[in-house]
Design an enzyme around this catalytic site. Structure first.
Site, PDB file in Angstrom:
ATOM      1  N   GLY A 177       6.840   2.498  12.254  1.00 58.80           N
ATOM      2  CA  GLY A 177       6.027   2.884  13.471  1.00 58.80           C
ATOM      3  C   GLY A 177       4.702   3.258  12.946  1.00 58.80           C
ATOM      4  N   GLU A 178       4.320   4.468  13.222  1.00 59.28           N
ATOM      5  CA  GLU A 178       3.115   4.980  12.955  1.00 59.28           C
ATOM      6  C   GLU A 178       3.199   6.440  12.576  1.00 59.28           C
ATOM      7  OE1 GLU A 178      -0.391   5.930  11.729  1.00 59.28           O
ATOM      8  OE2 GLU A 178       0.296   3.947  12.245  1.00 59.28           O
ATOM      9  N   SER A 179       3.341   6.764  11.308  1.00 56.86           N
ATOM     10  CA  SER A 179       3.696   8.158  10.877  1.00 56.86           C
ATOM     11  C   SER A 179       2.695   9.372  11.283  1.00 56.86           C
ATOM     12  CB  SER A 179       3.831   8.279   9.173  1.00 56.86           C
ATOM     13  OG  SER A 179       2.169   7.892   8.848  1.00 56.86           O
TER      14      SER A 179
ATOM     15  N   CYS B  93       9.211   2.334   5.985  1.00 54.62           N
ATOM     16  CA  CYS B  93       7.733   2.090   6.192  1.00 54.62           C
ATOM     17  C   CYS B  93       7.237   3.187   6.684  1.00 54.62           C
ATOM     18  CB  CYS B  93       7.571   0.901   7.325  1.00 54.62           C
ATOM     19  SG  CYS B  93       5.721   0.249   7.216  1.00 54.62           S
TER      20      CYS B  93
ATOM     21  N   ARG C  39      -0.665   5.370   2.133  1.00 54.62           N
ATOM     22  CA  ARG C  39      -0.317   4.771   3.446  1.00 54.62           C
ATOM     23  C   ARG C  39      -1.178   3.479   3.495  1.00 54.62           C
ATOM     24  NH1 ARG C  39      -2.674   7.533   7.934  1.00 54.62           N
ATOM     25  NH2 ARG C  39      -1.599   5.924   9.318  1.00 54.62           N
TER      26      ARG C  39
ATOM     27  N   ILE D 283       4.454  -4.526   7.194  1.00 49.60           N
ATOM     28  CA  ILE D 283       3.656  -4.484   7.968  1.00 49.60           C
ATOM     29  C   ILE D 283       2.786  -3.053   7.859  1.00 49.60           C
ATOM     30  CG2 ILE D 283       3.326  -4.265  10.869  1.00 49.60           C
ATOM     31  CD1 ILE D 283       6.217  -5.381  10.692  1.00 49.60           C
ATOM     32  N   ARG D 284       1.560  -3.348   7.569  1.00 45.33           N
ATOM     33  CA  ARG D 284       0.536  -2.318   7.328  1.00 45.33           C
ATOM     34  C   ARG D 284       1.505  -1.242   6.264  1.00 45.33           C
ATOM     35  NH1 ARG D 284      -0.424  -3.914  11.880  1.00 45.33           N
ATOM     36  NH2 ARG D 284       0.884  -2.534  13.188  1.00 45.33           N
TER      37      ARG D 284
ATOM     38  N   HIS E  28      10.471  -3.579   6.374  1.00 46.51           N
ATOM     39  CA  HIS E  28      11.508  -3.265   7.626  1.00 46.51           C
ATOM     40  C   HIS E  28      12.582  -4.252   7.496  1.00 46.51           C
ATOM     41  CE1 HIS E  28       8.210  -1.337   9.909  1.00 46.51           C
ATOM     42  NE2 HIS E  28       7.498  -2.123   9.147  1.00 46.51           N
TER      43      HIS E  28
ATOM     44  N   GLU F 191      15.168  -3.793   9.238  1.00 50.45           N
ATOM     45  CA  GLU F 191      15.742  -3.934  10.657  1.00 50.45           C
ATOM     46  C   GLU F 191      15.179  -5.331  11.317  1.00 50.45           C
ATOM     47  OE1 GLU F 191      13.455  -1.882   9.405  1.00 50.45           O
ATOM     48  OE2 GLU F 191      11.844  -1.440  10.701  1.00 50.45           O
TER      49      GLU F 191
END
Ligand SMILES: NC(=O)CC[C@H](N)C(=O)O
Length: 212
Positions: free
Chosen positions: A50-52, A82, A111, A140-141, A186, A188
């Site tokens: 997601g976004e840490s 991630c 990051r 992904i990023r 990822h 998942e």
């Protein structure tokens, strides 16, 4: 040993549903965790991608940062993918100044390390401890790991075409330290459940049990 362990997915933000599906495919019972009472009931925890920076903020808003940290410090098995990997590091580079992480794994994570030009890509990698051939890793990023401390086992690397700080070639993208597992990618989002099966086995072996 619990044959079907109950594993929580931190459900504040990120790709929660994908992890729940993958955990179920790997033989666990998956439950979303949004509050401390739900955390108490699990024998393992997944921190999703997601976004840490957002996840760090929401952990504070939902009063979950300290309860999660406490259980991790007590040895609860955890898998971070991630953004989840970033949350487990004890040092985060290129993070926001107010971003917090659990420090469960002695490692430095950068990051968005693979850069903006190629911020998402897929490649096959070998993962130590996971049989059956290479794993299709989706980035992904994604972060990478720049330093691992004592007791951290490197399980997988990606050839970024520039070698790595420790001279072994390839950036570190999968690590394990005791009951903690982290991947830059990822697992998942693919239908290959082997990384989740590996984690479910870790949970069975650790036998952390729910909090009484
Ligand atoms: N796919 C992801 O989880 C991306 C991680 C994101 N770049 C972060 O810093 O949290």
């Amino acid at each position: 040993m619990t044959p079907v362990p109950q594993i929580g997915v931190l459900a504040l933000q990120g790709d929660v549903v994908d992890h729940m599906r993958a955990l179920e495919a790997a033989g666990a019972r998956a439950v979303p965790v949004r509050r401390a009472s739900e955390l108490d009931a699990v024998e393992g925890l997944v921190i999703p991608g997601g976004e840490s920076t957002t996840m760090s903020k929401l952990l504070d808003i939902f009063d979950l940062f300290d309860p999660v940290k406490k259980r991790l410090d007590a040895g609860l098995p955890v898998f971070g993918s991630c953004a989840g990997m970033i949350m487990l590091a004890d040092e985060v580079l290129d993070g926001r100044p107010d971003q917090r992480s659990f420090g469960a794994i002695p490692m430095t994570v950068r990051r968005n390390a693979f850069g903006r030009q190629v911020d998402s890509f897929e490649t096959e990698i070998g993962i130590d401890g996971i049989a059956g051939g290479p794993f299709r890793a989706v980035f992904i990023r994604a972060p990478w790991v720049e330093r691992v401390g004592a007791g951290v086992e490197v399980l997988g690397r990606v050839d970024s075409g520039e070698g790595s700080a420790d001279g072994q070639g390839g950036r570190i993208v999968a690590v394990r330290a005791g009951a903690c597992l982290a991947t830059s990618f990822h697992p998942e989002v693919t239908s290959d459940a082997r990384v989740h099966e590996y984690f479910v086995d870790m949970v069975r072996g650790a036998d952390a049990g729910p909090v009484e």
